[in-house]
Enzyme design. Structure first.
Site, mmCIF file in Angstrom:
data_model
loop_
_atom_site.group_PDB
_atom_site.id
_atom_site.type_symbol
_atom_site.label_atom_id
_atom_site.label_comp_id
_atom_site.label_asym_id
_atom_site.label_seq_id
_atom_site.Cartn_x
_atom_site.Cartn_y
_atom_site.Cartn_z
ATOM 1 N N CYS A 119 41.109 37.679 41.037
ATOM 2 C CA CYS A 119 42.077 36.751 41.634
ATOM 3 C C CYS A 119 41.579 36.259 42.992
ATOM 4 O O CYS A 119 41.593 35.047 43.269
ATOM 5 C CB CYS A 119 43.432 37.438 41.746
ATOM 6 S SG CYS A 119 44.746 36.339 42.304
ATOM 7 N N CYS A 203 47.875 36.645 51.201
ATOM 8 C CA CYS A 203 48.823 36.140 50.208
ATOM 9 C C CYS A 203 50.103 36.983 50.229
ATOM 10 O O CYS A 203 50.069 38.179 50.494
ATOM 11 C CB CYS A 203 48.200 36.197 48.823
ATOM 12 S SG CYS A 203 46.806 35.091 48.623
ATOM 13 N N CYS A 206 50.423 40.338 48.224
ATOM 14 C CA CYS A 206 49.377 41.336 48.482
ATOM 15 C C CYS A 206 49.361 41.828 49.916
ATOM 16 O O CYS A 206 48.426 42.512 50.334
ATOM 17 C CB CYS A 206 48.012 40.749 48.139
ATOM 18 S SG CYS A 206 47.891 40.295 46.409
ATOM 19 N N CYS A 231 38.096 40.847 50.723
ATOM 20 C CA CYS A 231 38.247 39.982 49.556
ATOM 21 C C CYS A 231 36.941 39.308 49.176
ATOM 22 O O CYS A 231 36.890 38.548 48.235
ATOM 23 C CB CYS A 231 39.313 38.930 49.818
ATOM 24 S SG CYS A 231 39.010 37.986 51.304
#
Ligand code: SF4
Length: 239
Positions: A119, A203, A206, A231
């Site tokens: 993602c 986000c 998260c 990330c």
């Protein structure tokens, strides 16, 4: 091949002391193929203010992942109004998003680290890589005391992961308190999630607030035990 070598940047680093020195060098040598990645945390708020005081044509971009919290959109609008600018929004490839959701589910990132990385790859890393391929330098809000993976960075570095462009880290030697003092004394617009205990903003599904004493990035992907929480955007400090 990038415009500079690390050896050249090391020489420049010796001459820089303040974040503004660093930004001025970056504007002189990299603008207009220079932009700041922003999620409007304290570091971003301070750097954005410094940038526009140096150059009113500063370029900002943000990853519009499709899962951002409302407060981030509010910050985008406030920054655009305050500095009379248009922030470039980077969107994920809709085909990649659709395929992931169809095959794995809307909130698949909770199911496994593999899915979470998938993602982040689709919504953040791919759009980011596309953007960085157009630049000679990008400005980050990295600070050396943020976590163990980010220590040891310099103000100017070659970003080997992104075509050897220059990674510009003006606040690398600042603490959070110094950053926050700048934000407050210059009345910089910032993401209001900071006031609710979110020191690291990402986000909506998260990110959660942290408790006193927790690591600054404990609020990101909190359901994972892995301490190496990145990330992929700053992975060259992970290894
Ligand atoms: S932070 Fe969460 S929602 Fe955002 S891209 Fe990564 S896994 Fe997806």
């Amino acid at each position: 091949m990038g415009k500079f070598t690390q050896q050249e940047l090391d020489e420049v680093n010796k001459t820089l002391s303040t974040p503004e020195d660093c930004l001025k060098w970056a504007f002189d040598n990299l603008h207009p193929k220079l932009a700041k990645a922003s999620s409007f945390g304290a570091e971003d708020a301070a750097i954005i203010d410094m940038m526009f005081k140096i150059n009113s044509d500063s370029r900002l971009f943000t990853l519009e992942t499709g899962r951002l919290p409302k407060e981030t959109f509010d910050a985008i609008e406030q920054v655009e109004q305050r500095y009379n600018t248009k922030i470039e929004k980077l969107y994920p490839d809709p085909n990649e998003v659709e395929k992931m959701i169809e095959e794995k589910g809307l909130n698949c990132f909770y199911d496994s680290i593999e899915n979470r990385k998938l993602c982040c790859g689709i919504r953040k890393v791919h759009p980011m890589n596309k953007m960085l391929a157009t630049l000679d330098g990008w400005i980050t809000g990295l600070r050396n005391d943020q976590n163990q993976n980010r220590s040891g960075a310099s103000m100017l570095e070659i970003d080997e992961m992104h075509g050897n462009i220059v990674k510009v880290n003006p606040l690398v030697n600042w603490t959070f308190d110094e950053t926050w003092d700048y934000v407050k004394s210059n009345n910089c617009p910032y993401n209001k999630l900071l006031d609710q205990g979110y020191p690291s903003i990402g986000c909506e599904p998260c990110t959660r607030p942290i408790k006193i004493g927790e690591d600054i990035r404990a609020g990101r992907w909190w359901w994972e035990n892995d301490t190496n929480k990145e990330c992929g955007l700053h992975m060259n400090h992970d290894n």
